[in-house]
Design a protein around this motif. Structure first.
Motif, PDB file in Angstrom:
ATOM      1  N   ARG A   1       9.162  44.496  -9.603  1.00 24.93           N
ATOM      2  CA  ARG A   1       8.856  44.045  -8.268  1.00 24.93           C
ATOM      3  C   ARG A   1       8.478  44.985  -7.061  1.00 24.93           C
ATOM      4  O   ARG A   1       7.587  44.707  -5.950  1.00 24.93           O
TER       5      ARG A   1
ATOM      6  N   PHE B   1       3.200  32.855 -16.054  1.00 22.38           N
ATOM      7  CA  PHE B   1       3.730  33.410 -15.307  1.00 22.38           C
ATOM      8  C   PHE B   1       4.737  32.162 -15.958  1.00 22.38           C
ATOM      9  O   PHE B   1       4.912  30.530 -16.135  1.00 22.38           O
TER      10      PHE B   1
ATOM     11  N   THR C   1       8.996  32.061  -9.794  1.00 18.55           N
ATOM     12  CA  THR C   1       7.075  32.765  -9.639  1.00 18.55           C
ATOM     13  C   THR C   1       6.704  31.218  -7.778  1.00 18.55           C
ATOM     14  O   THR C   1       7.221  30.797  -7.943  1.00 18.55           O
TER      15      THR C   1
ATOM     16  N   PHE D   1       3.871  29.463  -6.371  1.00 20.37           N
ATOM     17  CA  PHE D   1       2.525  29.621  -6.237  1.00 20.37           C
ATOM     18  C   PHE D   1       1.395  30.216  -4.958  1.00 20.37           C
ATOM     19  O   PHE D   1       0.644  31.234  -5.383  1.00 20.37           O
ATOM     20  N   SER D   2       1.800  30.098  -4.290  1.00 26.68           N
ATOM     21  CA  SER D   2       0.789  30.694  -3.310  1.00 26.68           C
ATOM     22  C   SER D   2       1.003  32.009  -3.345  1.00 26.68           C
ATOM     23  O   SER D   2      -0.374  32.542  -2.886  1.00 26.68           O
ATOM     24  N   ALA D   3       1.909  33.076  -4.178  1.00 26.42           N
ATOM     25  CA  ALA D   3       2.288  34.163  -3.639  1.00 26.42           C
ATOM     26  C   ALA D   3       1.010  34.991  -4.925  1.00 26.42           C
ATOM     27  O   ALA D   3       0.259  36.043  -4.621  1.00 26.42           O
ATOM     28  N   ALA D   4       1.105  34.294  -5.487  1.00 27.24           N
ATOM     29  CA  ALA D   4       0.379  34.524  -6.642  1.00 27.24           C
ATOM     30  C   ALA D   4      -1.337  33.845  -6.380  1.00 27.24           C
ATOM     31  O   ALA D   4      -2.096  35.320  -6.830  1.00 27.24           O
ATOM     32  N   ALA D   5      -1.965  32.792  -6.141  1.00 21.99           N
ATOM     33  CA  ALA D   5      -3.349  32.686  -5.709  1.00 21.99           C
ATOM     34  C   ALA D   5      -3.556  33.623  -4.583  1.00 21.99           C
ATOM     35  O   ALA D   5      -4.436  34.312  -4.585  1.00 21.99           O
ATOM     36  N   LEU D   6      -2.594  34.094  -3.703  1.00 23.94           N
ATOM     37  CA  LEU D   6      -3.378  34.977  -2.594  1.00 23.94           C
ATOM     38  C   LEU D   6      -3.072  35.633  -2.987  1.00 23.94           C
ATOM     39  O   LEU D   6      -3.905  36.718  -2.321  1.00 23.94           O
ATOM     40  N   GLY D   7      -2.130  36.482  -3.385  1.00 23.83           N
ATOM     41  CA  GLY D   7      -2.040  38.264  -4.035  1.00 23.83           C
ATOM     42  C   GLY D   7      -2.864  38.417  -4.507  1.00 23.83           C
ATOM     43  O   GLY D   7      -3.802  39.234  -4.423  1.00 23.83           O
ATOM     44  N   ALA D   8      -3.556  37.900  -5.933  1.00 20.54           N
ATOM     45  CA  ALA D   8      -4.853  37.672  -6.156  1.00 20.54           C
ATOM     46  C   ALA D   8      -6.476  38.053  -6.035  1.00 20.54           C
ATOM     47  O   ALA D   8      -6.671  38.634  -6.201  1.00 20.54           O
ATOM     48  N   GLU D   9      -6.022  37.222  -4.919  1.00 17.84           N
ATOM     49  CA  GLU D   9      -7.336  36.864  -3.935  1.00 17.84           C
ATOM     50  C   GLU D   9      -7.163  37.990  -3.027  1.00 17.84           C
ATOM     51  O   GLU D   9      -8.542  39.074  -2.939  1.00 17.84           O
ATOM     52  N   GLY D  10      -5.942  38.514  -2.254  1.00 23.26           N
ATOM     53  CA  GLY D  10      -5.655  39.769  -1.776  1.00 23.26           C
ATOM     54  C   GLY D  10      -6.258  40.799  -1.992  1.00 23.26           C
ATOM     55  O   GLY D  10      -6.446  42.456  -1.595  1.00 23.26           O
ATOM     56  N   LEU D  11      -5.801  40.916  -3.706  1.00 20.06           N
ATOM     57  CA  LEU D  11      -6.167  42.306  -4.127  1.00 20.06           C
ATOM     58  C   LEU D  11      -7.563  42.242  -5.097  1.00 20.06           C
ATOM     59  O   LEU D  11      -8.251  43.337  -5.436  1.00 20.06           O
TER      60      LEU D  11
ATOM     61  N   MET E   1      -4.306  32.636 -13.594  1.00 16.07           N
ATOM     62  CA  MET E   1      -3.512  32.781 -14.193  1.00 16.07           C
ATOM     63  C   MET E   1      -2.856  32.011 -14.374  1.00 16.07           C
ATOM     64  O   MET E   1      -3.153  30.699 -13.872  1.00 16.07           O
TER      65      MET E   1
END
Lengths: 353, 353
Positions: B251, B295, B300, B302-312, B318
């Motif tokens: 985490r 995943f 998991t 969904f939004s944390a993964a989608a927005l996380g990758a975009e934000g990084l 994924m």
């Protein structure tokens, strides 16, 4: 202690996380909105927020369309969290503004005065609203706003093109990850059947155009009712964008499966572009064995997708729609410039507000 | 009206959905548990439920470890919904039982008396519990139970192998989708670095073995603390299963990125096998551009993964871990039979309860 303003920040913005410590800005409860920049940061004077559709819909529903209450909640969220991060939907949106100050080691290539859109989510962007959103009635996801936002070293921002209006460019860039990812996956199949759920919408119309450019053998747009179908039909603005239009409630998995089959399916590639919950099962059922489903909707449930495919014994690859693909903004803008049907659909939606 | 028991059911079980009508059984609030079979159904006498780990953890946490309260809630859920579908986690589990009756047109190839495990989730399996779960203390996800369950035409069930104990076979089949999907994705890269978060666990150890069999160039197991590392270390039961063991809280995205980099990363393929929330950012950051994250954790977002990758600004693919891949049970059982380290880890976990 390092003097603030004289050091380089963490490229993904960890130095702006106030709580819980150690998490990424997107996962943070609260961000530091200090206007003093680290060396690699950029401060943007905000002009407009574009709230994520799922987020705005949740707020609108919660407050029964009371715009004042929606505005108060957005102000409260931004004030408390230091970012526009809807705690229910987990989504944010994007913003347009003008570069106000650029840290001396910023890698973003921006200059003071550049008019830009952010291509990273508002869920990880430090944001301060200074005008109380006085110019917004709370009834549209387009939010005129005055305030400032901070970009990190690894943030993504794009200059607004001079040949397109700002609202149009913003609307395009808001969904620009979708067509780029679709293009990549269409190329993995030979003459694939591509189904776009929500094909008359912004990301949906871009995905249909991207699919055709990338070599789709047949495209099927799924829309929820006749009015949307008319947008893509014989005299509609989006005429010619897709090979087939299917009117179907995508939350009804059997109707969707049967409708897609009758329209030339099953799909090799199914793209979910509608922000309503409950589309996972239908998307999976409409897709052929060995096919792929890409979920762009923030209303997607991870467990519904995972367990749904397993429960249907469906050997499909399910992709979480990543909003970042290199070159995504350029591709989407290029489609809008060169595809009259996509352009007409966007213009039509701009007029609708 | 068709006489019940004399007609063929819908292969995915739509005829068992009571509300809301038209959705798939997995999405349903309530299923019909009538023991009378359609022609293509199978009724199984239940012997044991194996609750999904995320579901059991949620129940345990909610009731502060009070086993009686956990048992009451499971009984209440099954009674109300006609299936063991945890409304908070959205997950279910699987079951072991003996075939009691086979509809004359069932395509599953089962015979009365076969001892089987279901490989579709309990979230879509009509279930009746008849013994009040009297033999379960509510303190383990393994639930001795008497009652019956219904399989549809397109359900997946596997006969329990005769050379492995039932608890071991059940534990293996519970996670058998993971190694099969990992094998497929490892083959898309040349000598990839494969990181398995939760590498000492059941699905994690199977994934490590599958990755090596499929041609991984280097495997890195991420574990949360020293005791788990010892399971994979020099004198542990899982010795030899992985090239490197990294002790790290998954985490903590920066710690994970740096730890994986120091261990020979970044990863071409990162597999998330731990049922704790908040691992999306770390998995993305630990993965190379062009890499893939799968995943498998039901925790998991969904939004944390989608927005996380975009934000990084991370160009990673994924994947939502689909529990169904053709041949998945056979592959996982084969790994357990032939890989002494995986077998030893499973045996060890069986002993631990």
């Amino acid at each position: 202690m390092w003097p603030v303003g004289c050091t380089t920040g963490d490229p993904v913005g960890l130095h702006r996380v106030l709580e819980p410590l150690g998490v990424l800005p997107q996962a943070a409860e609260r961000l530091d909105t200090d206007p003093v920049l680290r060396d690699d940061e950029v401060r943007v004077r905000v002009e407009r927020l574009s709230l994520d559709a799922a987020s705005f819909r949740q707020l609108e529903g919660k407050h029964c369309g009371d715009g004042d209450a929606v505005r108060r909640e957005v102000l409260e969220t931004v004030g408390r969290r230091g970012k526009m991060h809807n705690p229910v939907t987990g989504s944010g949106g994007m913003l347009v503004g003008t570069v106000e100050e650029v840290g001396e080691s910023s890698p973003l290539g921006l200059a003071v005065g550049d008019r830009i859109a952010t291509l990273v989510s508002l869920t990880l962007t430090p944001l301060v609203i200074e005008d109380g959103l006085a110019g917004w009635d709370g009834r549209s996801e387009q939010v005129p706003a005055d305030g400032y936002a901070i970009l990190f070293g690894r943030s993504i921002a794009a200059r607004l093109p001079e040949d397109l209006s700002a609202p149009l460019a913003l609307a395009v860039m808001d969904v620009c990850g979708a067509p780029a990812l679709v293009e990549r996956h269409v190329r993995r199949y030979a003459d694939p059947v591509v189904v776009v759920i929500g094909g008359a919408g912004k990301s949906g119309s871009l995905c249909l155009a991207a699919a055709r450019r990338a070599g789709a053998g047949r495209t099927i747009a799924v829309v929820p009712h006749r009015a949307e179908a008319d947008l893509l039909g014989g005299t509609g603005p989006g005429h010619g964008l897709t090979d087939h239009v299917l009117v179907c409630d995508a939350r009804d998995p059997v109707a969707l499966r049967d409708g897609v089959a009758a329209a030339g399916g099953p799909a090799d590639l199914t793209i979910v572009c509608v922000d309503v919950p409950g589309c996972e099962g239908g998307a999976i059922l409409a897709t052929a064995e060995g096919g792929t489903v890409i979920f762009f909707s923030m209303a997607t449930s991870f467990s519904a997708a995972a367990l749904g495919a397993e429960g249907l014994a469906a050997d499909v690859t399910m992709i979480i729609g990543n909003g970042y693909v290199p070159g995504h903004a350029d591709l989407a803008l290029e489609i809008v410039r060169t595809d009259p049907a996509v352009r007409a659909l966007f213009d039509r939606r701009q007029l609708d507000g």
